[in-house]
Design an enzyme around this catalytic site. Structure first.
Site, short mmCIF file in Angstrom:
data_model
loop_
_atom_site.label_atom_id
_atom_site.label_comp_id
_atom_site.label_asym_id
_atom_site.label_seq_id
_atom_site.Cartn_x
_atom_site.Cartn_y
_atom_site.Cartn_z
N TYR A 196 0.83 -1.22 0.00
CA TYR A 196 0.00 0.00 0.00
C TYR A 196 0.86 1.26 0.00
O TYR A 196 2.07 1.20 0.22
CB TYR A 196 -0.95 0.01 1.21
CG TYR A 196 -0.24 0.32 2.52
CD1 TYR A 196 0.53 -0.64 3.17
CD2 TYR A 196 -0.32 1.59 3.08
CE1 TYR A 196 1.20 -0.34 4.34
CE2 TYR A 196 0.34 1.90 4.26
CZ TYR A 196 1.09 0.92 4.89
OH TYR A 196 1.76 1.22 6.04
N LYS B 257 6.67 -2.06 2.01
CA LYS B 257 5.46 -1.44 2.59
C LYS B 257 4.26 -2.38 2.38
O LYS B 257 3.40 -2.15 1.53
CB LYS B 257 5.21 -0.06 1.97
CG LYS B 257 4.32 0.84 2.83
CD LYS B 257 4.36 2.28 2.35
CE LYS B 257 3.39 3.17 3.09
NZ LYS B 257 3.79 3.50 4.45
N GLU C 260 12.40 2.67 13.68
CA GLU C 260 11.51 3.72 13.19
C GLU C 260 10.25 3.74 14.03
O GLU C 260 10.08 2.91 14.92
CB GLU C 260 11.17 3.50 11.71
CG GLU C 260 10.48 2.17 11.44
CD GLU C 260 10.36 1.84 9.95
OE1 GLU C 260 10.27 2.76 9.13
OE2 GLU C 260 10.34 0.63 9.63
N LEU D 199 11.54 1.36 6.70
CA LEU D 199 10.95 1.71 5.42
C LEU D 199 11.69 2.92 4.87
O LEU D 199 12.10 3.81 5.62
CB LEU D 199 9.48 2.06 5.65
CG LEU D 199 8.61 2.11 4.42
CD1 LEU D 199 8.40 0.70 3.86
CD2 LEU D 199 7.27 2.73 4.76
#
Lengths: 284, 284
Positions: B33, B147, B180, B205
């Site tokens: 996505y 992702k 993250e 990411l």
């Protein structure tokens, strides 16, 4: 393919069985599931699967609105409507439908139940084939003990296995120990005829067929040990097999490039498979 | 809520926007996505997001049938139909619809594209608030660089943060380093005014806003270092902020029980946020 599925209270034709685009199962994998086999109106270990489903729901804090009894009625009804005698039922419960937002804090949403029934070829009495497996690094998240739809690593492992002509991908943890298969538990039998599978230590799913097979084996005087073993032990085992709800007890005759038991199905694996089928009905 | 969504070639009312129960995104999290912001017909870094989407598809071997140009036309059209001037577009592509089976080997299925457009409050010029964050063990699978919708760990982290009155959960790897946030990249500024964020090392990411902010900062003579830092460095930083497509540059003023910059928004974070907004339009 089945004709009728169940989605959020409604029985629907297969093609029209749809879930809302904002279902959190679709956006986040925020859902749990079970697969249960049935034969002539009898479920294989229904209680075990349903208890695990409620355990999974609890583990990720989904407040399910249905009781176990209600769920059993819905499932049994769906099987009857589909007129399937031998098959599997797939049950998924997601957290529900909501505008996309990672956090579910304060969301007042109703979990969404969907059920699919599939006809299965009744090959229990067919000639048993051994299967091949490959090993791969276990790269899943830290909670494979919860039966969630976080299954992309499993999808990729199973596909890689299939592409290499194997049936199953076996995950190896960072210390070199076998965890489990992409959709099964893994067992070895050593030359002392001890049957060994990894303990429920948080790194594997608590397999229902695994538990039942262990129970039946012990009741029949076999030695079952729950301890982890390394990939190299797998290679050197007398026999290797896997267990799962849909594969029952299935012998593994080759792992990576290594033939197990000279590439032949071992007698103890056959015995355990037969034991599973013969004893199962006594324990329903 | 938006009025019209797009599902597999069809524009539909929001309530009727549904996907098939056998979509592999729903069963396995077998999908990827993107979220892209737009304002008055201008996308925030469209190329970056769409290139990353195609990179994600490639990484899990989904053969997508649409070109980037076709996709842009569909998205732009959907925004127009919904008559939204400032908002976000959510794009999901799953491997497609198939009877449930982990392996996709030999499956001849068409990937399924779904798009949702959401109106967003245009609060760019509002008073900027600092946010709180908590830290948690990074328990995701080994490929957070793709992702995908394997987002349950992120969901649980964000919810835990919210329950503790915080905006974001920051993942810490097994060596004690920050990876993250659950839906953002994390940055620190040290007392030499160096701006530091973890390098694209496979454990995070490749954030689009992250990349753009780094680029703008460097163009304006600021020092940007891409290296990992420990939780303790986070606590002792002069400033901390996060970046994401929907949060832009957002200052973090408290991590766990530790106030950053005495619990006040730092000037460099404000400057970077303003820089992001002012320069962005020049680079469309």
């Amino acid at each position: 393919m089945p004709n009728i599925s169940y989605v959020d209270g409604v029985y629907q034709n297969y093609e029209n069985s749809k879930i809302n685009i904002n279902d959190r199962g679709y956006h986040f994998g925020d859902s749990v599931y079970e697969v249960i086999l049935f034969n002539e109106g009898i479920f294989y270990d229904f209680e075990g699967h349903i208890n695990r489903l409620f355990g999974s729901l609890n583990a990720i804090n989904i407040k399910f609105h249905l009781s176990k009894i209600s769920l059993k009625i819905i499932i049994s009804n769906l099987i009857k409507i589909n007129r399937i005698s031998f098959g599997s039922v797939y049950i998924q419960v997601s957290r529900g439908i909501a505008e996309r937002n990672h956090s579910y804090k304060g969301m007042n949403i109703k979990p969404l139940l969907s059920i699919i029934v599939n006809k299965k070829l009744n090959n229990i009495n067919n000639k048993l084939n051994g299967v091949k497996a490959i090993t791969l690094d276990d790269n899943r998240w830290s909670r494979p003990d919860i039966k969630t739809t976080q299954l992309l690593p499993n999808v990729l492992a199973k596909t890689e296995a299939n592409k290499k002509g194997a049936f199953e991908g076996i995950f190896i943890d960072s210390d070199g120990y076998v965890t489990e298969g992409s959709s099964s538990n893994i067992w070895i039998i050593n030359y002392n005829n001890e049957i060994i599978t990894r303990a429920i230590d948080g790194q594997i799913l608590s397999g229902i067929t695994r538990k039942t097979v262990a129970q039946f084996a012990k009741l029949n005087g076999l030695i079952v040990k729950e301890e982890k073993f390394k990939k190299e032990e797998l290679y050197k085992s007398k026999e290797v097999f896997l267990t799962s709800a849909s594969s029952f007890v299935t012998p593994i005759i080759k792992v990576d490039d290594i033939e197990i038991n000279d590439g032949k199905i071992g007698q103890m694996s056959i015995d355990l498979r037969n034991l599973y089928f013969s004893e199962l009905h006594n324990y329903q």
